[in-house]
Design a protein around this motif. Structure first.
Motif, PDB file in Angstrom:
ATOM      1  N   VAL A 153       0.576   6.793  -6.850  1.00 56.47           N
ATOM      2  CA  VAL A 153      -0.537   7.730  -7.067  1.00 56.47           C
ATOM      3  C   VAL A 153      -0.056   9.167  -6.877  1.00 56.47           C
ATOM      4  O   VAL A 153      -0.421  10.079  -7.646  1.00 56.47           O
ATOM      5  CB  VAL A 153      -1.702   7.405  -6.110  1.00 56.47           C
ATOM      6  CG1 VAL A 153      -2.774   8.486  -6.175  1.00 56.47           C
ATOM      7  CG2 VAL A 153      -2.310   6.039  -6.450  1.00 56.47           C
ATOM      8  N   PHE A 154       0.790   9.376  -5.864  1.00 54.26           N
ATOM      9  CA  PHE A 154       1.329  10.722  -5.617  1.00 54.26           C
ATOM     10  C   PHE A 154       2.149  11.212  -6.808  1.00 54.26           C
ATOM     11  O   PHE A 154       2.039  12.376  -7.227  1.00 54.26           O
ATOM     12  CB  PHE A 154       2.186  10.706  -4.353  1.00 54.26           C
ATOM     13  CG  PHE A 154       2.944  11.988  -4.118  1.00 54.26           C
ATOM     14  CD1 PHE A 154       2.316  13.081  -3.536  1.00 54.26           C
ATOM     15  CD2 PHE A 154       4.269  12.110  -4.494  1.00 54.26           C
ATOM     16  CE1 PHE A 154       3.000  14.269  -3.334  1.00 54.26           C
ATOM     17  CE2 PHE A 154       4.968  13.289  -4.298  1.00 54.26           C
ATOM     18  CZ  PHE A 154       4.329  14.369  -3.719  1.00 54.26           C
ATOM     19  N   PRO A 180       0.809  -1.234   0.000  1.00 50.87           N
ATOM     20  CA  PRO A 180       0.000   0.000   0.000  1.00 50.87           C
ATOM     21  C   PRO A 180       0.837   1.276   0.000  1.00 50.87           C
ATOM     22  O   PRO A 180       0.422   2.284  -0.594  1.00 50.87           O
ATOM     23  CB  PRO A 180      -0.822  -0.128   1.296  1.00 50.87           C
ATOM     24  CG  PRO A 180      -0.906  -1.601   1.544  1.00 50.87           C
ATOM     25  CD  PRO A 180       0.407  -2.154   1.083  1.00 50.87           C
ATOM     26  N   PHE A 181       2.004   1.263   0.665  1.00 52.86           N
ATOM     27  CA  PHE A 181       2.864   2.446   0.664  1.00 52.86           C
ATOM     28  C   PHE A 181       3.341   2.762  -0.752  1.00 52.86           C
ATOM     29  O   PHE A 181       3.302   3.918  -1.193  1.00 52.86           O
ATOM     30  CB  PHE A 181       4.072   2.226   1.583  1.00 52.86           C
ATOM     31  CG  PHE A 181       3.754   2.311   3.044  1.00 52.86           C
ATOM     32  CD1 PHE A 181       3.681   3.541   3.681  1.00 52.86           C
ATOM     33  CD2 PHE A 181       3.525   1.178   3.789  1.00 52.86           C
ATOM     34  CE1 PHE A 181       3.399   3.628   5.035  1.00 52.86           C
ATOM     35  CE2 PHE A 181       3.234   1.244   5.134  1.00 52.86           C
ATOM     36  CZ  PHE A 181       3.168   2.474   5.765  1.00 52.86           C
ATOM     37  N   TRP A 182       3.820   1.725  -1.464  1.00 51.30           N
ATOM     38  CA  TRP A 182       4.319   1.960  -2.815  1.00 51.30           C
ATOM     39  C   TRP A 182       3.189   2.364  -3.767  1.00 51.30           C
ATOM     40  O   TRP A 182       3.408   3.178  -4.676  1.00 51.30           O
ATOM     41  CB  TRP A 182       5.033   0.709  -3.326  1.00 51.30           C
ATOM     42  CG  TRP A 182       6.312   0.441  -2.604  1.00 51.30           C
ATOM     43  CD1 TRP A 182       6.561  -0.551  -1.699  1.00 51.30           C
ATOM     44  CD2 TRP A 182       7.527   1.199  -2.692  1.00 51.30           C
ATOM     45  NE1 TRP A 182       7.841  -0.465  -1.221  1.00 51.30           N
ATOM     46  CE2 TRP A 182       8.459   0.606  -1.814  1.00 51.30           C
ATOM     47  CE3 TRP A 182       7.901   2.315  -3.427  1.00 51.30           C
ATOM     48  CZ2 TRP A 182       9.749   1.087  -1.658  1.00 51.30           C
ATOM     49  CZ3 TRP A 182       9.205   2.809  -3.272  1.00 51.30           C
ATOM     50  CH2 TRP A 182      10.111   2.192  -2.399  1.00 51.30           C
ATOM     51  N   ARG A 183       2.016   1.812  -3.581  1.00 54.21           N
ATOM     52  CA  ARG A 183       0.889   2.237  -4.427  1.00 54.21           C
ATOM     53  C   ARG A 183       0.531   3.694  -4.170  1.00 54.21           C
ATOM     54  O   ARG A 183       0.219   4.455  -5.098  1.00 54.21           O
ATOM     55  CB  ARG A 183      -0.323   1.327  -4.181  1.00 54.21           C
ATOM     56  CG  ARG A 183      -0.175  -0.060  -4.794  1.00 54.21           C
ATOM     57  CD  ARG A 183      -1.503  -0.794  -4.802  1.00 54.21           C
ATOM     58  NE  ARG A 183      -1.940  -1.127  -3.451  1.00 54.21           N
ATOM     59  CZ  ARG A 183      -1.637  -2.250  -2.833  1.00 54.21           C
ATOM     60  NH1 ARG A 183      -0.887  -3.162  -3.445  1.00 54.21           N
ATOM     61  NH2 ARG A 183      -2.081  -2.496  -1.613  1.00 54.21           N
ATOM     62  N   ALA A 184       0.594   4.100  -2.885  1.00 52.20           N
ATOM     63  CA  ALA A 184       0.310   5.495  -2.551  1.00 52.20           C
ATOM     64  C   ALA A 184       1.352   6.432  -3.166  1.00 52.20           C
ATOM     65  O   ALA A 184       1.018   7.519  -3.668  1.00 52.20           O
ATOM     66  CB  ALA A 184       0.264   5.674  -1.035  1.00 52.20           C
TER      67      ALA A 184
END
Length: 380
Positions: free
Chosen positions: A13-14, A6-10
């Motif tokens: 997206v950023f 989830p951190f890398w997906r966020a």
């Protein structure tokens, strides 16, 4: 991906949202003073954004993280080639805008809060050099962006580390639960077969008498020891066990067990492995020493470690015998004793002479101490 996914997906997206924001700023400014250069920089940013959408295993690699920092800094420092000096003096945002925070977040997730802070320092230094080199008064340079970048790198890195630790605890709890279920299954099978046979041998040996009585007595000792080893604690007790309770069944007329009055707590699996190693040492005494050889077990806590010493008054181990046994494939000491303790992050010391053999087992009380010992090179 694990909990880092989830951190890398966020971050992905950023990056995409920041790229769109930077392109919008260039569009609203009419391409600044040199539109071709401005859109070329945006194109490089777009390509690199796609490159950094790789899965976490690749995104964590040091070369890619370093390249991310270099490419982002280069795009930031390319702003004067697209923006005029008047734009810079008027406080125009660099072409990269918020996209410049991408490597800071990536370093924080991959390497922790310190690495995130270092990446933030690099990007902030590049921004400061960019503005000062274009005649902007240092006193008038806003520091809000640099402060936010530092906070983002530190906070995200800290939260990512806490998330990884929580994931490891969950995995450890799942392993303990699975081991408990497997142990309970094995305990049922052993109870229905081996323990009943040992109990029968003990009873019939006592009835027959003579040498059969001695065999019955030995069978009774092994039954007691085996029952202690396969006993499955319930609930939270599985997480920790008192080593004294696992060592006491070894006590017989020829084996003396000495332990402190206070508990010797160890992780349940570690306690069972230590008890099994002690049992292997006693088996060696029974197999290789003359009949009637006495043995002593001493358990104590010493400086964050549980130390168990098994000593006998036998003839000792001939020089080179352990090495010869290993070459011949007999791995009793190497695997049953040394191997078990080494897997727990502990050490084994064997001292032998003509008056007897002493085996000292030292195991860290906690898994954290075991990992610290391993990192400091003290594990053997």
């Amino acid at each position: 991906m694990g909990i880092e996914g989830p951190f890398w997906r966020a971050i992905a997206v950023f990056r995409v949202a920041s790229l769109a924001y930077a392109a919008l700023l260039v569009l609203r400014a009419g391409g600044y003073d040199r539109p071709a250069v401005a859109w070329a920089v945006v194109g490089v940013m777009a390509v690199w954004t796609v490159v950094m959408l790789v899965p976490p295993p690749a995104a964590r690699r040091a070369p890619l993280l370093a390249a991310d920092l270099v490419v982002t800094a280069a795009c930031l420092l390319a702003s004067p080639y697209a923006q005029s000096r008047d734009d810079m003096l008027a406080g125009a945002i660099p072409i990269t805008a918020t996209w410049a925070a991408g490597p800071v977040l990536a370093y924080g997730v991959a390497r922790g809060r310190r690495a995130g802070a270092v990446a933030a320092a690099v990007m902030s230094a590049a921004d400061l050099w960019l503005r000062s080199g274009n005649g902007v008064d240092l006193a008038s340079i806003p520091v809000n962006g640099a402060v936010l970048m530092f906070m983002a790198g530190v906070v995200v890195g800290h939260v990512a580390r806490l998330a990884r630790e929580a994931e490891e605890r969950m995995r450890r709890a799942a392993r303990i639960e699975a081991a408990g279920r497997e142990r309970e299954r094995l305990a049922r099978g052993i109870h229905d077969s081996v323990l009943q046979v040992l109990a029968l041998v003990q009873r019939r040996g006592a009835e027959i008498g003579g040498e059969a009585a001695e065999l019955g007595r030995l069978a009774g000792e092994q039954e007691a020891a085996l029952r202690a080893l396969v006993q499955v604690p319930s609930g939270a007790a599985e997480a920790e066990a008192d080593l004294r309770e696992l060592l006491r069944p070894y006590g017989t007329s020829r084996v003396t067990v000495s332990a402190p009055a206070t508990p010797l707590p160890l992780p349940a699996e570690s306690a069972r492995e230590v008890a099994a190693a002690v049992g292997a040492a006693l088996d060696n005494v029974a197999r290789h020493c003359p009949e009637g050889t006495r043995a002593w077990i001493l358990a104590e806590e010493d400086g964050g470690a549980v130390v168990v010493t098994v000593r006998d008054d036998g003839p000792g181990i001939p020089e080179g015998r352990l090495e010869q046994a290993a070459r011949e494939g007999r791995m009793g000491v190497a695997r049953s004793i040394r191997g078990r303790v080494a897997d727990l992050g502990g050490t084994v010391a064997i001292t032998s002479s003509r008056t007897g053999t002493e085996i000292e087992l030292s195991v860290p009380v906690s898994a954290d101490e075991a990992r610290a010992d391993e990192k400091s090179g003290r594990r053997s």
